[in-house]
Scaffold this active site. Structure first.
Site, PDB file in Angstrom:
ATOM      1  N   GLU A  73       0.796  -1.228   0.000  1.00  0.00           N
ATOM      2  CA  GLU A  73       0.000   0.000   0.000  1.00  0.00           C
ATOM      3  C   GLU A  73       0.826   1.274   0.000  1.00  0.00           C
ATOM      4  OE1 GLU A  73      -0.587  -2.500   2.045  1.00  0.00           O
ATOM      5  OE2 GLU A  73      -2.704  -2.771   2.472  1.00  0.00           O
ATOM      6  N   ASP A 120      -2.323  -5.272   2.957  1.00  0.00           N
ATOM      7  CA  ASP A 120      -2.655  -5.574   4.350  1.00  0.00           C
ATOM      8  C   ASP A 120      -3.468  -6.859   4.498  1.00  0.00           C
ATOM      9  OD1 ASP A 120      -1.308  -3.388   5.270  1.00  0.00           O
ATOM     10  OD2 ASP A 120      -3.072  -2.109   5.462  1.00  0.00           O
ATOM     11  N   ASP A 158      -6.230  -7.887   5.733  1.00  0.00           N
ATOM     12  CA  ASP A 158      -7.623  -7.760   6.160  1.00  0.00           C
ATOM     13  C   ASP A 158      -8.506  -7.589   4.936  1.00  0.00           C
ATOM     14  OD1 ASP A 158      -7.148  -5.187   5.329  1.00  0.00           O
ATOM     15  OD2 ASP A 158      -7.304  -4.271   7.305  1.00  0.00           O
ATOM     16  N   GLU A 214      -9.943  -4.917   3.602  1.00  0.00           N
ATOM     17  CA  GLU A 214      -9.555  -3.819   2.714  1.00  0.00           C
ATOM     18  C   GLU A 214      -8.284  -4.160   1.945  1.00  0.00           C
ATOM     19  OE1 GLU A 214     -11.380  -0.996   2.098  1.00  0.00           O
ATOM     20  OE2 GLU A 214     -12.858  -2.111   3.268  1.00  0.00           O
ATOM     21  N   TYR A 243       0.236  -5.797  12.936  1.00  0.00           N
ATOM     22  CA  TYR A 243      -0.846  -5.120  12.217  1.00  0.00           C
ATOM     23  C   TYR A 243      -1.856  -4.517  13.181  1.00  0.00           C
ATOM     24  CZ  TYR A 243      -4.118  -4.153   8.473  1.00  0.00           C
ATOM     25  OH  TYR A 243      -4.952  -3.521   7.578  1.00  0.00           O
TER      26      TYR A 243
END
Length: 846
Positions: A7, A80, A82, A84, A293
């Protein structure tokens, strides 16, 4: 070559250190595309087909990714771990597929910490994209879009002044508004307590009267001064002897390491950080490899990390601080995101990380994690009971002693609202039969208190308790409420604004199901079942849309006057509470005063929102703001005649209008008005005279000889001289500013660019932005001060002085503005071409 997509550039830079030359790491800078903000981006009639649009500011960035992908043999999606993160990877893959730049081999890898071991291990264990998590993302994104883009047009047309509404934010706003209403209707009750100041062996302590005249006292027993003074006299007139001493050992176990929500709560309590600021700092620490995280609902810790932590505790403290067995914490995991580890340092030998606010947050995370594996704190609570010779009166003293600190040596969890009855002080050693010396006796008056307004910590906690939203969304939800001016923050507490209260009333009246706590929580559970693969995402959307769309259409068909009448009836008890004199609460006070009949108050809708007005308009021009109820029908206790002007003798009246309280005075058959500034807490007749006498002439400028004027304008207090302006800090400075200060402020404003076309000088220069690397500056602007990193400009809120903006605040403002995308520039319309006059015909000439 192997291309790795993450990201952020900070994350890319850290990972690049751990991989060999065969890897190229590029950052997507978060999401690369989204639903276009227009109707039709989600089409329920076409099986919920969705259109996606590449962000304009990401086009050059994605071109770099696509060019690199064409040369790569393998694509590694390392966003990441998760929902998203999975969505970002999916978007990148879909866009590359569209551009025919997708390598033949595509892998998805995740790691909970950015350390060399975590990264290299993840590269050895790739997987495919998780379709269930992607479906959960699609369902949530479509649901929020359909809610917002269906409801917002209804608000714009039926509720003037409303901006928009969101699925989770509307429920969070309802919580804040309900608490505001609880506070308004709360009626304080008087009660008294009797406290004896005692001393024994040179140690002073307090003892509370708990039994009086043979009856046990509860909180409200002594309800007035008379009974309290009688009880005080009884305590003063006798001697008390220790009858009973109870010592009870207590054990307190540490809290588990942080989850996303508990981190936000504790950072708000102990550091004063907003939820969004906390998450930005945590993101930076994660990308720097300092913590695991930060978006997680799990409280468990990796066994290897627990062993490392126990070693660190053993190195720092003696063995009594380390329990024989490790502590294991568990949570009810609902989906993959909640299965992550708790937030903890990646290396427990590293006691410090980052600088400034980052360092403070890391210290909090480090201490909480360390405390979670330490021994329990051992306490001893002592209660001493003392009675008079008759046994009718009883005093009680309570104290608490820490016998062994255990995890207290590192960390203690904060609390939102402490009780007045907390008694953790030390008591002297006493024995049965002792008679402590009574130094004095106090009878203290108290009043019951309304429930406290929500802080960020308590609001996040309440949302989590209700199961509304998810911890990863709380920061953005709260920020949206503030950005749209539905709420404001004062002393770290939420206050509901008029627009927020009216929106909540509208939703409760016309869309009660969709702001119900149970419905919103159940919808969150359903979204979790999608991420678990137990429900199809389109089935969930179909159920929602089947009921929501007809309801929105039904409200859209109503006339604005129907909506206002319905809200007037729904809010009647709030807007028009009973009057003490028993008269109709809707009677217009102005009509009543001037002898007009038929003056009834009602809610009205206007261009700038709702307000209360008289039915006799235009003969009666009485108005009052929407959220300004009063037992007297709306005039307020302070409205009315304040006094007369000392020079002219004109009467000065205080009144309430649609835009707040103001003062009014007749001058030469005309009415002169002035709004009452919010920062004048001690407003009285003297202040009213000063405001009505504005502008104030400070004096003649020493260089030009022209007058310097101090006044209050649309944008606040200011100075004016020769057509040039300088801002003043507050209202009182308008009347206090002297010549030297005025000349200095005008000179500073001119130097910053306020008086010419030259390049403005920065008000303040801060450090480099952690992402863009640009120097952060606080600048003056035509429409107010702003912060910039050379790429993104962000307006400074009105309640923040530009000279006091911190580096952390500036970064937060810039990041929030950048997340919204580039500001659209208004196109200037080309001037219409003038038509040439028609040529006159020969007949016309004649």
């Amino acid at each position: 070559m192997q291309l790795v997509i993450v990201e952020s550039p900070a994350k890319a830079k850290t990972i690049e250190k751990y991989l060999g030359k065969d890897f190229k790491v590029l950052a997507s800078y978060g999401h690369v595309r989204d639903l276009p903000p227009k109707d039709g981006s989600v089409r329920p009639d076409e099986d919920f087909a969705m259109d996606w649009e590449l962000y304009r500011d990401k086009q050059s960035r994605f071109k770099e990714i696509a060019d690199a992908a064409k040369k790569a043999d393998r694509l590694v999606l390392a966003t990441d771990p998760d929902r998203e993160g999975e969505a970002i990877s999916w978007h990148v893959q879909e866009l590359l597929k569209k551009r025919k730049a997708l390598p033949s081999k595509v892998d998805r890898v995740t790691f909970n910490a950015i350390t060399k071991t975590a990264v290299t291990d993840a590269m050895k264990s790739p997987r495919e994209l998780d379709t269930d998590l992607i479906d959960a993302y699609l369902a949530r994104r479509a649901l929020d879009y359909l809610f917002g883009f269906t409801l917002s047009p209804v608000l714009w047309r039926k509720l003037p002044g409303a901006k928009s509404a969101g699925r989770v934010q509307s429920v969070a706003l309802r919580l804040i508004c309900e608490r505001e209403h609880e506070i308004e209707i709360f009626k304080p009750e008087e009660y008294w307590s009797v406290l004896a100041k005692m001393e024994h062996d040179g140690t002073e302590f307090d003892a509370r009267l708990v039994r009086y005249d043979g009856a046990k006292l509860d909180k409200m027993t002594l309800g007035n001064e008379g009974s309290a003074m009688a009880a005080k006299a009884a305590v003063e007139g006798t001697r008390f002897t220790v009858e009973d001493i109870e010592t009870k050992p207590l054990k307190r176990n540490p809290a588990p390491p942080f989850t996303t929500s508990t981190l936000q709560q504790e950072a708000a309590r102990k550091l004063g950080f907003s939820a969004s600021h906390t998450m930005r700092l945590a993101q930076s620490l994660y990308e720097a490899g300092a913590i695991t995280y930060m978006r997680t609902d799990g409280v468990q810790m990796d066994p290897g990390a627990i062993n490392a932590l126990r070693d660190a505790i053993g190195d720092r403290y003696d063995k009594s601080y380390l329990p024989e067995k490790p502590r294991f914490y568990s949570t009810k995991a609902k989906n993959a995101q909640e299965a992550h580890e708790a937030i903890r340092p990646t290396d427990f030998r590293r006691e410090h990380a980052g600088s400034g606010d980052e360092a403070k947050l890391y210290d909090l995370i480090f201490k909480r994690a360390m405390a979670s594996q330490m021994s329990a704190a051992q306490l001893e609570r002592t209660t001493v009971t003392m009675r008079d010779p008759t046994g009718k009166h009883e005093l009680r003293a309570t104290g608490q002693v820490v016998k062994f600190p255990g995890y207290f040596a590192v960390y203690q969890e904060g609390r939102d609202d402490k009780s007045d009855d907390d008694e953790d002080g030390l008591l002297p050693v006493m024995h049965k039969g002792d008679s402590p010396f009574r130094k004095s006796v106090e009878a203290n008056q108290h009043f019951t208190q309304p429930p406290p307004r929500y802080s960020e910590a308590s609001l996040v906690k309440r949302l989590e308790e209700l199961g509304i939203g998810r911890p990863s969304t709380y920061a953005s939800t709260i920020q949206t409420l503030r950005d749209r001016d539905y709420v404001r923050m004062e002393k770290n507490r939420f206050f509901a604004e008029e627009s927020g209260r009216l929106l909540t009333a509208f939703l409760e009246r016309f869309f009660p199901t969709y702001v119900a706590y149970d419905f919103t929580a159940e919808l969150e559970d359903e979204l979790d079942t999608v991420s678990d693969g137990r429900e199809e995402w389109k089935d969930l959307l179909a159920k929602f849309w089947k009921d929501f769309k007809p309801k929105a259409d039904e409200v859209m068909e109503k006339l604005p006057s129907e909506v206002t009448e319905s809200l007037d009836s729904y809010l009647s008890d709030f807007l028009f509470p009973p009057r003490e004199d028993g008269k109709d609460p809707r009677f217009c006070p102005l009509c009543e005063q001037e002898g007009r009949e038929g003056g009834k108050l009602a809610l009205r809708g206007g261009r700038f929102g709702a307000f209360v007005a008289c039915a006799n308009y235009p003969e009666c021009k009485y108005t009052r703001r929407f959220a300004q109820p009063g037992a007297d029908g709306g005039t307020g206790d302070e409205d009315g005649l304040m006094g007369t002007h000392p020079e002219t003798g004109a009467e000065i009246h205080r009144k309430s209008g649609r835009f707040g309280p103001y003062i009014e005075m007749e001058v030469d058959d005309a009415k002169k008005r002035a709004s009452i500034p919010k920062d004048l807490d001690d407003f009285d007749l003297e202040w009213a005279i000063k405001l009505l006498d504005l502008p104030r002439i400070v004096g003649a400028h020493p260089e030009t000889g022209n007058e310097i004027e101090a006044n209050i304008g649309r944008y606040g207090p200011y100075l004016r001289h020769d057509g040039k302006y300088a801002k003043l800090q507050n209202t009182k400075e308008v009347f206090d500013v002297g010549m030297n200060r005025a000349v200095d402020l005008l000179a500073q404003a001119a130097n910053r660019g306020g008086g010419g076309r030259g390049k403005a000088e920065p008000i303040k220069t801060l450090g480099a932005h952690p992402t863009s690397g640009g120097e952060i500056k606080v600048m003056p602007g035509r429409y107010g001060p702003y912060v910039t990193d050379g790429t993104t400009n962000a307006t400074i809120p009105k309640d923040v002085k530009p000279e006091e903006v911190t580096e952390a605040q500036a970064i937060e403002l810039i990041d929030a503005r950048a997340a919204k995308g580039p500001a659209k520039k208004k196109r200037r319309k080309a001037p219409a071409k003038k038509k040439a006059p028609a040529k006159k015909t020969a007949a016309a000439k004649k």
